[in-house]
Scaffold this motif. Structure first.
Motif, PDB file in Angstrom:
ATOM      1  N   HIS A  23      34.109  35.128  29.966  1.00 14.03           N
ATOM      2  CA  HIS A  23      34.725  35.393  31.272  1.00 14.03           C
ATOM      3  C   HIS A  23      36.084  36.066  31.078  1.00 14.03           C
ATOM      4  O   HIS A  23      36.403  37.055  31.750  1.00 14.03           O
ATOM      5  CB  HIS A  23      34.882  34.078  32.032  1.00 14.03           C
ATOM      6  CG  HIS A  23      35.324  34.239  33.453  1.00 14.03           C
ATOM      7  ND1 HIS A  23      34.593  33.769  34.515  1.00 14.03           N
ATOM      8  CD2 HIS A  23      36.434  34.814  34.005  1.00 14.03           C
ATOM      9  CE1 HIS A  23      35.228  34.044  35.643  1.00 14.03           C
ATOM     10  NE2 HIS A  23      36.356  34.666  35.354  1.00 14.03           N
ATOM     11  N   ALA A  24      36.881  35.544  30.151  1.00 12.13           N
ATOM     12  CA  ALA A  24      38.206  36.115  29.898  1.00 12.13           C
ATOM     13  C   ALA A  24      38.100  37.548  29.397  1.00 12.13           C
ATOM     14  O   ALA A  24      38.874  38.428  29.822  1.00 12.13           O
ATOM     15  CB  ALA A  24      38.954  35.252  28.892  1.00 12.13           C
ATOM     16  N   LEU A  27      37.091  39.853  32.281  1.00 14.15           N
ATOM     17  CA  LEU A  27      38.199  40.052  33.205  1.00 14.15           C
ATOM     18  C   LEU A  27      39.230  41.006  32.606  1.00 14.15           C
ATOM     19  O   LEU A  27      39.789  41.856  33.320  1.00 14.15           O
ATOM     20  CB  LEU A  27      38.835  38.699  33.530  1.00 14.15           C
ATOM     21  CG  LEU A  27      39.955  38.702  34.583  1.00 14.15           C
ATOM     22  CD1 LEU A  27      39.483  39.316  35.895  1.00 14.15           C
ATOM     23  CD2 LEU A  27      40.459  37.275  34.811  1.00 14.15           C
ATOM     24  N   VAL A  98      45.846  33.892  30.345  1.00 10.91           N
ATOM     25  CA  VAL A  98      44.678  33.000  30.315  1.00 10.91           C
ATOM     26  C   VAL A  98      45.070  31.641  29.749  1.00 10.91           C
ATOM     27  O   VAL A  98      45.883  31.551  28.825  1.00 10.91           O
ATOM     28  CB  VAL A  98      43.513  33.593  29.499  1.00 10.91           C
ATOM     29  CG1 VAL A  98      43.047  34.902  30.114  1.00 10.91           C
ATOM     30  CG2 VAL A  98      43.914  33.830  28.048  1.00 10.91           C
ATOM     31  N   THR A 100      42.464  28.779  28.798  1.00  3.25           N
ATOM     32  CA  THR A 100      41.107  28.237  28.763  1.00  3.25           C
ATOM     33  C   THR A 100      41.119  26.861  28.099  1.00  3.25           C
ATOM     34  O   THR A 100      42.153  26.347  27.692  1.00  3.25           O
ATOM     35  CB  THR A 100      40.171  29.188  28.000  1.00  3.25           C
ATOM     36  OG1 THR A 100      40.685  29.401  26.676  1.00  3.25           O
ATOM     37  CG2 THR A 100      40.051  30.528  28.723  1.00  3.25           C
ATOM     38  N   LEU A 130      44.134  33.336  34.787  1.00  8.91           N
ATOM     39  CA  LEU A 130      42.808  32.720  34.695  1.00  8.91           C
ATOM     40  C   LEU A 130      42.944  31.373  34.007  1.00  8.91           C
ATOM     41  O   LEU A 130      43.525  31.277  32.930  1.00  8.91           O
ATOM     42  CB  LEU A 130      41.865  33.613  33.884  1.00  8.91           C
ATOM     43  CG  LEU A 130      40.504  33.001  33.498  1.00  8.91           C
ATOM     44  CD1 LEU A 130      39.632  32.790  34.734  1.00  8.91           C
ATOM     45  CD2 LEU A 130      39.791  33.899  32.483  1.00  8.91           C
ATOM     46  N   GLU A 236      40.851  32.146  39.369  1.00 10.55           N
ATOM     47  CA  GLU A 236      41.566  33.409  39.141  1.00 10.55           C
ATOM     48  C   GLU A 236      42.606  33.521  40.240  1.00 10.55           C
ATOM     49  O   GLU A 236      42.273  33.428  41.429  1.00 10.55           O
ATOM     50  CB  GLU A 236      40.611  34.607  39.202  1.00 10.55           C
ATOM     51  CG  GLU A 236      39.577  34.644  38.095  1.00 10.55           C
ATOM     52  CD  GLU A 236      38.650  35.846  38.235  1.00 10.55           C
ATOM     53  OE1 GLU A 236      38.963  36.753  39.057  1.00 10.55           O
ATOM     54  OE2 GLU A 236      37.620  35.882  37.553  1.00 10.55           O
TER      55      GLU A 236
END
Length: 239
Positions: A23-24, A27, A98, A100, A130, A236
């Protein structure tokens, strides 16, 4: 802050590259990101895959052991590694920040507002944050504590592991004890870890207070819509 180096050696095995990193990376491509900050980068597994010619990747973590491991990994020379927290980012005009691996849950409430303000100050206008956080309504910590002790072979020796709940605070902080027995030596290591479980409404309000607005939410890294029973909250947010 420094983790036990033996357990850091196992981090990538226990937390392999997966849909959160996918996903990162998607994006970053969508945004055409030239400057990315991986805040709470851990062992640097994601950061090295974000690095490429023409893109600056700054990776930050307060755990000196994890940062040391990250610097030594293949591809590590392409990343700027920094030991610290959000206060070290400065004004980078980043396209993407980010966090995560549920990193935001490790940030106590006393520092959470400041962290979001730091992120807002680091992002360019239109830049995106994110992150993910476990859904408090799912009460995952109760399942973790209900699991029996488990023993497994690893490349650092045989380990027996279990989790107990020490106590819960009214603000949503759950204090967990992570127990590890190194069976080859009989040594037992217990690490107290407070994790903050914040609802989507609470996260949205905190983001707004920092000048960030939610642009998308998901119930998991697979892109499922968020709902009351979702295991996690993926957000996001844009400056």
């Amino acid at each position: 802050m420094a983790s036990d180096p033996r357990l850091i050696e196992l981090y990538d095995d226990d937390n392999p590259d997966g849909p959160d990193h996918d996903h990162a990376r998607r994006l970053a491509e969508e945004l055409g990101a030239r400057t990315i900050v991986d805040l709470g980068c851990g062992t640097g597994q994601l950061a090295v895959t974000l690095a490429r010619p023409g893109r600056t990747v700054v990776a930050v973590d307060p755990d000196d052991t994890a940062i040391g491991h990250a610097r030594r990994r293949p591809g590590g020379d392409a990343v700027i590694w920094t030991s610290g927290d959000s206060t070290v980012m400065g004004d980078l005009a980043a396209d993407l920040v980010v966090l995560t691996g549920n990193s935001v849950q490790h940030i106590g409430q006393a520092h959470w507002s400041r962290t979001l303000r730091d992120i807002a100050g680091t992002l360019r206008v239109g830049g995106v944050l994110l992150f993910d956080s476990r859904n408090p309504d799912d009460r995952a910590w109760e399942r973790w504590a209900a699991r029996p002790r488990s023993t497994r072979p690893t490349r650092i020796g045989t380990l027996t592991e279990w989790i107990t709940v020490a106590h819960e605070d009214p603000d949503g902080t759950v204090h967990l004890d992570f127990h590890t027995v190194f069976e080859d030596t009989g040594e037992q290591l217990t690490v107290r870890q407070p994790l903050v479980f914040r609802s989507l409404d609470r996260l949205t309000a905190d983001l707004a207070d920092a000048g960030l607005s939610v642009r998308a939410t998901f119930g998991d890294w697979t892109g499922e819509p968020f709902g009351p029973t979702s295991p996690r909250i993926v957000v996001e947010a844009a400056r």
